[in-house]
Design an enzyme around this catalytic site. Structure first.
Site, PDB file in Angstrom:
ATOM      1  N   ARG A  94       2.510  -6.192   9.396  1.00 12.21           N
ATOM      2  CA  ARG A  94       1.751  -5.074   9.972  1.00 12.21           C
ATOM      3  C   ARG A  94       2.278  -4.666  11.341  1.00 12.21           C
ATOM      4  NH1 ARG A  94      -3.792  -7.519   7.543  1.00 12.21           N
ATOM      5  NH2 ARG A  94      -3.983  -6.219   5.672  1.00 12.21           N
ATOM      6  N   HIS A 145      -2.280  -5.436   1.636  1.00  9.41           N
ATOM      7  CA  HIS A 145      -3.582  -6.105   1.514  1.00  9.41           C
ATOM      8  C   HIS A 145      -3.317  -7.518   1.041  1.00  9.41           C
ATOM      9  CE1 HIS A 145      -7.639  -7.145   0.177  1.00  9.41           C
ATOM     10  NE2 HIS A 145      -7.057  -7.654  -0.889  1.00  9.41           N
ATOM     11  N   THR A 158      -5.377  -7.129  10.665  1.00 13.10           N
ATOM     12  CA  THR A 158      -5.684  -5.872   9.961  1.00 13.10           C
ATOM     13  C   THR A 158      -5.248  -4.658  10.773  1.00 13.10           C
ATOM     14  OG1 THR A 158      -7.579  -6.934   8.929  1.00 13.10           O
ATOM     15  CG2 THR A 158      -7.566  -4.525   8.909  1.00 13.10           C
ATOM     16  N   ASN A 185      -2.139   0.254   6.641  1.00 11.38           N
ATOM     17  CA  ASN A 185      -1.622  -0.978   7.245  1.00 11.38           C
ATOM     18  C   ASN A 185      -0.712  -1.762   6.303  1.00 11.38           C
ATOM     19  OD1 ASN A 185      -3.609  -1.959   5.574  1.00 11.38           O
ATOM     20  ND2 ASN A 185      -4.656  -3.182   7.126  1.00 11.38           N
ATOM     21  N   LYS A 241       0.819  -1.217   0.000  1.00  9.39           N
ATOM     22  CA  LYS A 241       0.000   0.000   0.000  1.00  9.39           C
ATOM     23  C   LYS A 241       0.860   1.278   0.000  1.00  9.39           C
ATOM     24  CE  LYS A 241      -3.987  -2.210   2.238  1.00  9.39           C
ATOM     25  NZ  LYS A 241      -5.039  -2.068   3.263  1.00  9.39           N
ATOM     26  N   GLU A 298      -9.521 -11.138  -7.327  1.00  6.81           N
ATOM     27  CA  GLU A 298      -8.541 -10.055  -7.171  1.00  6.81           C
ATOM     28  C   GLU A 298      -7.326 -10.246  -8.084  1.00  6.81           C
ATOM     29  OE1 GLU A 298      -7.789  -9.736  -2.963  1.00  6.81           O
ATOM     30  OE2 GLU A 298      -9.839  -9.049  -2.556  1.00  6.81           O
TER      31      GLU A 298
HETATM   32  P1  CMP Z   1      -7.562  -4.498   3.594  1.00 11.76           P
HETATM   33  O1  CMP Z   1      -7.092  -5.885   3.863  1.00 11.76           O
HETATM   34  O2  CMP Z   1      -6.965  -3.832   2.401  1.00 11.76           O
HETATM   35  O3  CMP Z   1      -9.166  -4.493   3.408  1.00 11.76           O
HETATM   36  C1  CMP Z   1      -9.953  -3.378   3.721  1.00 11.76           C
HETATM   37  C2  CMP Z   1      -9.164  -2.262   4.297  1.00 11.76           C
HETATM   38  O4  CMP Z   1      -9.911  -1.227   4.915  1.00 11.76           O
HETATM   39  C3  CMP Z   1      -8.282  -2.787   5.405  1.00 11.76           C
HETATM   40  O5  CMP Z   1      -7.265  -3.591   4.867  1.00 11.76           O
HETATM   41  C4  CMP Z   1      -7.837  -1.482   6.071  1.00 11.76           C
HETATM   42  O6  CMP Z   1      -6.720  -0.916   5.439  1.00 11.76           O
HETATM   43  C5  CMP Z   1      -9.017  -0.539   5.798  1.00 11.76           C
HETATM   44  N1  CMP Z   1      -9.717  -0.122   7.021  1.00 11.76           N
HETATM   45  C6  CMP Z   1      -9.795   1.139   7.454  1.00 11.76           C
HETATM   46  N2  CMP Z   1     -10.507   1.199   8.571  1.00 11.76           N
HETATM   47  C7  CMP Z   1     -10.898  -0.061   8.869  1.00 11.76           C
HETATM   48  C8  CMP Z   1     -11.678  -0.623   9.917  1.00 11.76           C
HETATM   49  N3  CMP Z   1     -12.196   0.113  10.901  1.00 11.76           N
HETATM   50  N4  CMP Z   1     -11.873  -1.963   9.896  1.00 11.76           N
HETATM   51  C9  CMP Z   1     -11.360  -2.729   8.879  1.00 11.76           C
HETATM   52  N5  CMP Z   1     -10.620  -2.225   7.867  1.00 11.76           N
HETATM   53  C10 CMP Z   1     -10.387  -0.895   7.862  1.00 11.76           C
END
Ligand code: CMP
Length: 139
Positions: free
Chosen positions: A103, A116, A92, A113, A10, A127
């Site tokens: 992470r 993905h 996450t 973070n 990211k 994807e």
């Molecule tokens: P990702 O695995 O890319 O999938 C969705 C993304 O939303 C997640 O990682 C985070 O980067 C982002 N995100 C931001 N806020 C939240 C939240 N409160 N809960 C989950 N994902 C979040």
């Protein structure tokens, strides 16, 4: 069984020049990078990629963040690649991520973070083909 999963490094991580350190973690832990490109996502493309989160309060911020700088999209291949990648990434929310995970080491926040990874078989198929043609993946 050998599997493929979609990974995205990211903008928070590309900004800090962490692509190589993140790729080393994948390779050291048994995943092979069989396709990779550095791109700038458009609003439209990022919005479509995260369409399942459209109703979530963080959706607009997430799309802005994902278009705020370059991302590296990649296909990772290996035994149980989907689950293995999720272990390598960690939770996450970096506050909940285990020691040694990407992470835990690199993420700035739940949004920024660093990586993905596809969360299951169907997501991985969707994807991977969202970003790559078959000819671009060299196993
Ligand atoms: P990702 O695995 O890319 O999938 C969705 C993304 O939303 C997640 O990682 C985070 O980067 C982002 N995100 C931001 N806020 C939240 C939240 N409160 N809960 C989950 N994902 C979040």
């Amino acid at each position: 069984m050998a599997e493929r999963t979609l990974s995205i490094i990211k903008p928070d991580a590309t900004r800090r020049n962490l692509t190589g350190k993140i790729n080393a973690k994948f390779e050291e832990q048994g995943l092979r990078i069989v396709a990779q490109k550095r791109i700038k996502l458009s609003n439209e493309k990022a919005g479509e990629f995260y369409a399942e989160h459209k109703a979530r309060p963080f959706y607009n911020d997430l799309v802005s963040f994902m278009t705020s700088g370059p991302v590296v999209v990649q296909v990772l291949e290996g035994e149980n690649a989907i689950a293995r990648n999720r272990e390598i990434m960690g939770a996450t929310n970096p506050a909940n991520a285990a020691e040694g995970t990407i992470r835990k080491e690199f993420a700035e926040s739940i949004e920024a973070n660093s990586v993905h990874g596809s969360d299951g078989t169907e997501a991985a198929a969707r994807e991977v083909s969202f970003f790559f043609t078959d000819a671009e993946i060299v196993g």
